[in-house]
Design a protein around this motif. Structure first.
Motif, PDB file in Angstrom:
ATOM      1  N   GLN A 158       0.861  -1.182   0.000  1.00  0.00           N
ATOM      2  CA  GLN A 158       0.000   0.000   0.000  1.00  0.00           C
ATOM      3  C   GLN A 158       0.898   1.234   0.000  1.00  0.00           C
ATOM      4  O   GLN A 158       1.883   1.293   0.737  1.00  0.00           O
ATOM      5  N   GLN A 186      -4.032   1.247  -2.816  1.00  0.00           N
ATOM      6  CA  GLN A 186      -4.781   1.184  -1.559  1.00  0.00           C
ATOM      7  C   GLN A 186      -5.304  -0.237  -1.394  1.00  0.00           C
ATOM      8  O   GLN A 186      -6.045  -0.740  -2.252  1.00  0.00           O
ATOM      9  N   ARG A 214      -7.283  -2.524   1.275  1.00  0.00           N
ATOM     10  CA  ARG A 214      -8.076  -2.556   2.493  1.00  0.00           C
ATOM     11  C   ARG A 214      -8.778  -3.905   2.583  1.00  0.00           C
ATOM     12  O   ARG A 214      -8.893  -4.623   1.573  1.00  0.00           O
TER      13      ARG A 214
END
Length: 505
Positions: A122, A133, A135
């Motif tokens: 990331q 990104q 997540r």
């Protein structure tokens, strides 16, 4: 011939190893396709596992971009690359030599297929967009932050396979092809690959809308916190009206699909692409702010992605390109954003004029206007590192006001028959790919051609000098004073010009 291309590739690696400056790219291969495979890995430190297959290249050089198109500041994505490995077609390890901070060379000695693997974690966001990104519920990837390229091979066709968790959606504005094992996405070259944001998420974590304009499906993807979007249909209808208005203004839509990615409560601003845009959506913003922002990023599919300065494509990802025309790329795009939401009926003429009144007042209150020209703000943006301007002068702000002045002056000198939109359509015909982009001189010449007269002195004053901008004279062409209010007793010609400008007749 591949042998010649390989010799050039070796020479390029030698030049890079010696620390030389710019180099000439080798011609693209007509054989083979460069394939990428991307797989997100979760754990204590999540990362992307990327595999790159390169067909029949001798001693290939690999590079990682220094910057991201549209985000004009240095980010040095090579710093995030780890565990870089290479194998031949038989699985034998190949040696890799690092030539500089952005460049590696694989030692093959003969032309052969090479499989390269590496990781990127990331990454911090850029000014206008997330980079990588990762997540628990989603992955977003901006291509320049993730994908190495082969020096001399950026113009080869590419294929992308995304190894996503079962049941998750992969959303990317590329052409899909269903194979026996997976879906593979095709891109015409490396530029097209990296210009295509990748969103991977579970369907429950996405809010997806769509609309059709001119028979083309436009997808609207709300992600990150989609539950905070309370009126998605209103927002989607707003986007549809913007697309219709800008398409009519520019003579049609030049793509087969388009994706609006809305990062709800996300970081950064917005980043344009040829057939998509990633934008932050803030639920508290007004519908007018939403519309103007979306219209700006959408208009970029013409202004900078197809109508572009010559140095902005094909891209040199290692040596940040300097241009004096970012005022046109960004500021004039902002002018057309407001004009298009007016054309779309999303704001009234009074709101449109009130916007320019505020913009003029803000500009006149900025002392940097008397020290920095629009060209200087564009050229020195790399020194500022803010992707906005230089020494306090925003090329967005001044460029939008230059667009206002140019449009009114063009309408005036052509007796209300031509406008700045005619300039955009001329530039699109003349300089869009496969043609080379425009130079500063060619941009000025295009404006003169549409004007059918020499506006060079007027143009140079706006662009090259720090003289006060002629707001009063330009607005008077439309029967308006310097506060954008109607002048009592204005001439019929001026009122007719204003009506055509504001009502689009």
């Amino acid at each position: 011939m591949r042998v010649c291309r390989h010799i050039i590739g070796v020479f390029l690696c030698y030049v890079l190893a010696k620390g030389a400056g710019a180099y000439a790219a080798a011609p693209p291969s007509s054989e083979g396709t460069i394939s990428y495979r991307l797989k997100p890995i979760w754990g204590n430190t999540p990362y992307l596992e990327i595999t790159l297959r390169v067909p029949e290249v001798q001693n290939p050089c690999l590079q990682m971009p220094v910057w991201c198109p549209g985000d004009y500041h240095v980010q040095n994505f090579a710093q995030y690359v780890s565990r870089l490995r290479a194998e031949d077609g038989y699985g034998h390890a190949l040696a890799i030599k690092r030539l500089d901070e952005n460049t590696w060379q694989v030692q093959t000695n003969v032309a052969e297929d090479v499989v390269i693997s590496y990781r990127v974690p990331q990454e911090p966001p850029g000014i206008f967009c997330e980079n990588v990104q990762i997540r628990p519920d989603q992955v977003f990837v901006s291509g320049t932050a993730a994908f190495l390229y082969v020096v001399g091979e950026k113009e080869c066709p590419t294929r992308l396979e995304v190894d996503a968790p079962k049941g998750w959606q992969v959303i990317v504005p590329l052409t899909p092809e269903q194979t026996a094992e997976s879906v593979v996405y095709s891109a015409e070259d490396y530029d097209a690959l990296t210009d295509s944001p990748i969103l991977i998420a579970a369907p429950a974590d996405l809010l997806i809308q769509q609309f059709v304009v001119d028979g083309i499906v436009h997808r609207v993807i709300f992600f990150d916190h989609p539950q905070e979007v309370t009126e998605p249909q209103t927002l989607t209808k707003t986007l549809q009206r913007i697309v219709q208005a800008e398409g009519e203004m520019m003579g049609g839509l030049p793509y087969s699909q388009y994706i609006f990615y809305f990062d709800v409560d996300g970081r950064g601003g917005g980043l344009e692409h040829r057939n998509s845009a990633r934008l932050v959506y803030l639920p508290e913003e007004t519908l007018t702010d939403f519309a103007a922002f979306a219209a700006h990023e959408f208009f970029h599919l013409w202004n900078v992605k197809r109508i572009r300065p010559k140095v902005l494509g094909p891209f040199d990802y290692v040596h940040p390109p300097h241009t004096r025309s970012l005022w046109f790329v960004e500021g004039v795009t902002d002018y057309f954003a407001w004009l298009s939401i007016l054309r779309a009926g999303l704001i009234t003429p009074q709101q449109f004029l009130a916007h320019w009144r505020r913009a003029i007042q803000s500009y006149m209150a900025n002392p940097a206007r008397l020290q920095v020209s629009a060209e200087q703000a564009s050229w020195h943006v790399w020194d500022a590192g803010n992707s906005e301007g230089y020494e306090g002068l925003s090329y967005y702000d001044k460029g939008a006001l230059i667009g206002l002045c140019l449009d009114l002056e063009l309408r005036y000198v052509t007796h209300n028959t031509r406008s700045l939109a005619d300039v955009m359509r001329l530039l699109l015909r003349r300089y869009a790919p496969p043609h080379a982009g425009y130079t500063e001189e060619e941009l000025r010449n295009a404006i003169n051609e549409v004007a059918a007269s020499d506006l060079s002195d007027f143009y140079n004053r706006l662009i090259q000098t720090t003289e006060e901008m002629p707001f009063g004279a330009c607005l008077a062409h439309a029967g308006l004073d310097a506060d954008c209010e109607p002048i009592p007793g204005a001439a019929e010609e001026a009122i007719a010009l204003r009506d055509r400008w504001l009502k689009g007749r």
